[in-house]
Design an enzyme around this catalytic site. Structure first.
Site, PDB file in Angstrom:
ATOM      1  N   ILE A 131       0.870  -1.174   0.000  1.00 30.94           N
ATOM      2  CA  ILE A 131       0.000   0.000   0.000  1.00 30.94           C
ATOM      3  C   ILE A 131       0.911   1.229   0.000  1.00 30.94           C
ATOM      4  CG2 ILE A 131      -2.029  -1.055   1.070  1.00 30.94           C
ATOM      5  CD1 ILE A 131      -1.163  -0.055   3.758  1.00 30.94           C
ATOM      6  N   ASP A 132       0.392   2.346  -0.459  1.00 27.61           N
ATOM      7  CA  ASP A 132       1.207   3.547  -0.613  1.00 27.61           C
ATOM      8  C   ASP A 132       1.728   4.060   0.725  1.00 27.61           C
ATOM      9  OD1 ASP A 132       0.627   3.461  -3.329  1.00 27.61           O
ATOM     10  OD2 ASP A 132      -1.146   4.740  -3.100  1.00 27.61           O
ATOM     11  N   LYS A 133       2.781   4.860   0.657  1.00 24.50           N
ATOM     12  CA  LYS A 133       3.402   5.433   1.852  1.00 24.50           C
ATOM     13  C   LYS A 133       2.367   6.114   2.755  1.00 24.50           C
ATOM     14  CE  LYS A 133       6.405   9.245   3.261  1.00 24.50           C
ATOM     15  NZ  LYS A 133       7.119  10.458   2.812  1.00 24.50           N
ATOM     16  N   THR A 135      -0.884   5.777   2.751  1.00 22.30           N
ATOM     17  CA  THR A 135      -2.065   4.971   3.022  1.00 22.30           C
ATOM     18  C   THR A 135      -1.750   4.100   4.230  1.00 22.30           C
ATOM     19  OG1 THR A 135      -2.705   4.903   0.688  1.00 22.30           O
ATOM     20  CG2 THR A 135      -3.625   3.199   2.116  1.00 22.30           C
ATOM     21  N   ARG A 231      -7.142   5.568  -5.711  1.00 20.47           N
ATOM     22  CA  ARG A 231      -6.893   6.999  -5.928  1.00 20.47           C
ATOM     23  C   ARG A 231      -7.206   7.388  -7.374  1.00 20.47           C
ATOM     24  NH1 ARG A 231      -0.868   7.517  -3.687  1.00 20.47           N
ATOM     25  NH2 ARG A 231      -1.222   9.766  -3.954  1.00 20.47           N
TER      26      ARG A 231
END
Length: 296
Positions: A131-133, A135, A231
């Site tokens: 998962i993104d930084k 998130t 997103r």
């Protein structure tokens, strides 16, 4: 080695995995690197082998581990000999990359335990999905190659559950829906993802949980796991995530990045087959922002 009659018609990756005892995921990586030959020729993983085919492969020397273990606290929800489930905080990068060599989830995991799967190489041991930084939320980590292969297959087969909570701009008209639009690199900015005609299949289901006039809280469930999928998809339907510095508007809610949280994670245990399901509460800043919107 020679393909025997009992493997006639099997895919190359499955046949080679059976013959060598190597995991199928590792074999697929070797095929992609063109390190596997069939009768002296390079071919694809889905090639159907024939009895009598001569298979050969070349293994690279294992890389020396160059990621430094770091004593960073982890919010662990579950752990046994095969799998670990961790609640990643907002602001933490999952694995080392350019500009992020320390302070990542992998640095923390290597301090916590040394038995992580090696399928994804030195800098991503045990990492099955990311998962993104900015998130937050739940991630499953594989502690051996067999577990990694099982969890990866569940992701591909869309049998694992990945549910996110997202706060988006605007008032979504529909109570629920499905966004099915291919995602790939944006033509005008290669650092961004976008809905593009030649992108990879991507499907996101959403359901409205709460409305605040200018903002909407939604539950999103993933069928696929493309980079920045939620997103990009929410921006595509005109409701970008609040706080998103890459895909959202400048006039947005104050926070530490996009308001996106991986709140639920479910999968079958790779060894026992037991159905496991976990839920993680919203981070403090996300919960406080919702409370302010309710008051307003």
């Amino acid at each position: 080695m020679q393909v025997e009659e009992n493997l006639n018609g099997e895919r190359l990756d499955k046949a080679l995995s059976t013959l060598t005892g190597e995991s199928r995921s590792l074999v697929q990586v070797l095929i992609k690197k063109q390190a596997v030959l069939v009768n002296g020729e390079k071919t694809k993983a889905n090639y159907k082998v024939k009895a009598g085919d001569e298979l050969s492969y070349e293994m690279e020397e294992p890389e020396e581990l160059s990621v430094t273990p770091e004593n960073i606290p982890l919010d662990i929800y579950y752990e046994d000999a095969d799998v670990l489930v961790v609640n990643k905080p907002q602001g933490m990068v999952v694995h080392p990359s350019a500009g992020h060599s320390t302070g990542t989830l992998v640095n923390a995991l290597l301090y916590h335990c040394t038995d992580l799967s090696g399928i994804n190489g030195v800098v991503r041991p045990g990492i099955v999905h990311r998962i993104d930084k900015d998130t937050s939320g739940l991630l499953m980590v594989a502690k051996n190659d067999i577990a990694h292969e099982s969890l990866s297959e569940q992701l591909k087969a869309k049998t694992s559950d990945r549910i996110y909570l997202a706060l988006v701009h605007g008032d979504i008209k529909h109570q629920k829906g499905t966004i099915e639009a291919p995602i790939g690199r944006a033509k005008e900015d290669r650092k961004k993802m976008a809905v593009v005609a030649d992108g990879k299949e991507a499907r996101t289901h959403f359901e409205v949980l709460e409305r605040f006039g200018d903002y909407t809280l939604v539950k999103c469930e993933l069928d696929t796991g493309r980079t920045h999928q939620i997103r990009v998809h929410m921006k595509y339907i005109g409701h970008p995530l609040a706080g998103d510095p890459k895909y959202g508007p400048k006039n947005t809610l104050a926070g530490n990045g996009q308001f996106l949280h991986a709140s639920e994670l479910g999968f079958l245990h790779p060894r026992t087959g037991e159905a496991l399901h976990f839920k993680a509460p919203l981070p403090k800043i996300f919960e406080e922002t919702l409370e302010k919107l309710r008051e307003e």
